[in-house]
Motif scaffolding. Structure first.
Motif, PDB file in Angstrom:
ATOM      1  N   GLU A 215       0.848  -1.206   0.000  1.00 52.41           N
ATOM      2  CA  GLU A 215       0.000   0.000   0.000  1.00 52.41           C
ATOM      3  C   GLU A 215       0.883   1.256   0.000  1.00 52.41           C
ATOM      4  OE1 GLU A 215      -3.547   1.061   0.673  1.00 52.41           O
ATOM      5  OE2 GLU A 215      -3.657  -0.712  -0.566  1.00 52.41           O
ATOM      6  N   ASN A 247      -9.621  -0.274  -7.638  1.00 48.20           N
ATOM      7  CA  ASN A 247      -9.407  -0.699  -6.248  1.00 48.20           C
ATOM      8  C   ASN A 247     -10.569  -0.282  -5.347  1.00 48.20           C
ATOM      9  OD1 ASN A 247      -6.974  -1.708  -7.079  1.00 48.20           O
ATOM     10  ND2 ASN A 247      -5.697  -0.177  -6.072  1.00 48.20           N
ATOM     11  N   HIS A 251     -13.055  -2.614  -3.116  1.00 46.40           N
ATOM     12  CA  HIS A 251     -13.207  -2.344  -1.678  1.00 46.40           C
ATOM     13  C   HIS A 251     -14.696  -2.231  -1.306  1.00 46.40           C
ATOM     14  CE1 HIS A 251     -12.362  -0.527   2.279  1.00 46.40           C
ATOM     15  NE2 HIS A 251     -13.290   0.354   1.989  1.00 46.40           N
ATOM     16  N   HIS A 304      -7.491   2.530  -1.962  1.00 49.37           N
ATOM     17  CA  HIS A 304      -6.315   1.673  -1.693  1.00 49.37           C
ATOM     18  C   HIS A 304      -5.383   1.643  -2.904  1.00 49.37           C
ATOM     19  CE1 HIS A 304      -7.649   0.068   2.211  1.00 49.37           C
ATOM     20  NE2 HIS A 304      -8.837   0.377   1.740  1.00 49.37           N
TER      21      HIS A 304
END
Length: 306
Positions: A215, A247, A251, A304
């Protein structure tokens, strides 16, 4: 005139041949020949009699024999089988023979054994991948004393605002304490490389910082693509928006969160940057704490980087 040149070249060639081995500079073979520099590096490693030492690029063994005198065991990783033979010959029929283990092959593809200290005169082209292989190695080692190209070494120790400060600097300093130990001139090597060198000491932070490195690196990579741009501009790239939107959607689906019809990832990124007061900041002057705060702000908003 050409005759003289050819003669001069052949004289050098003869000199290298008389020393027993032709070094392959294409794979970074520059043997450290100055015993004062060798002793200095061994001293800076502060070895204990119980230590297992990993040595990368032992060459003809100038440093290896010094390490064997101080440590319990040396594991030497060498790619060139000719140099492996030289090294074995050097310790044959001495008490050091049983303390030396040789791994033949490319260190980047080799599973590293347990070690306390790493000492290396690295082929410069593998500097960056090797540093991160070391820093992500478990169990933790105590320290590494490594020889690098001067500019690479200065990048490792660069601070926010320095000209050489880059993604390499911040990623290394996130995971370790880095100190520049000494400069080493090109004439200390055989054959001499084209660039000056430096020795750096790296001590991994144990325990490591509480951050997901994938990350972290994803964020830092985006910020440092153009380190002099504002973060607001750095995040306007279409490729970045596409990645972060993908992303974000993953999520949301994992957490059963509904995405509004008029959702705009660009708008969401801009909001995070403004609220965390980073939209006008530039990567070149941001430190580890700044990036920690920014990563937390993005993650809290469901954005992210890996």
């Amino acid at each position: 005139m050409p005759k003289v040149k050819a003669e001069k070249r052949s004289r050098q060639h003869q000199e290298v041949k008389s020393q027993g081995i032709m070094f392959n500079t294409g794979i970074g073979q520059h043997i450290l020949k100055n015993p004062l520099v060798v002793n200095g590096i061994v001293e800076k490693a502060a070895l204990r009699p119980t230590d297992v030492v990993l040595e990368v690029g032992p060459g003809t063994g100038n440093m290896t024999v010094k390490l064997l005198e101080k440590a319990k065991k040396v594991v030497a990783c060498e790619l060139d089988t000719r140099l492996v033979a030289e090294l074995q010959k050097r310790v044959q029929c001495t008490p050091m023979q049983t303390k030396l283990q040789i791994l033949v092959g490319d260190v980047l593809k080799t599973e590293l054994p347990f070690f306390d200290v790493c000492v290396a005169n690295l082929p410069y082209q593998i500097s960056s991948p090797f540093v991160f292989k070391l820093l992500l190695h478990r169990p933790f080692f105590r320290c590494a004393v490594l020889m690098f190209q001067r500019e690479f070494a200065m990048r490792l120790v660069a601070k926010p605002g320095d000209k050489l400060y880059c993604r390499l600097s911040i990623n290394t300093q996130l995971l370790a304490r880095v100190d520049h130990l000494m400069k080493v001139g090109k004439n200390n090597f055989r054959p001499p490389p084209k660039v000056e060198s430096s020795v750096v000491r790296i001590e991994p932070k144990n325990p490591p910082p509480p951050v997901n490195f994938q990350e972290w690196d994803g964020l830092v990579r985006i910020a440092f693509v153009r380190k002099n741009k504002t973060l607001s501009a750095a995040f306007k790239s279409a490729a970045v928006a596409q990645l972060l939107e993908k992303n974000y959607r993953i999520h949301c689906s994992v957490h059963n969160t509904e995405i509004p019809q008029d959702f705009s990832i660009a708008q969401k990124i801009e909001t995070v940057l403004k609220e965390s007061e980073f939209s006008e900041k530039r990567a070149r002057s941001m430190d580890i704490d700044d990036f920690m705060v920014l990563l937390h702000a993005f993650n809290s908003a469901g954005i992210h980087f890996s």
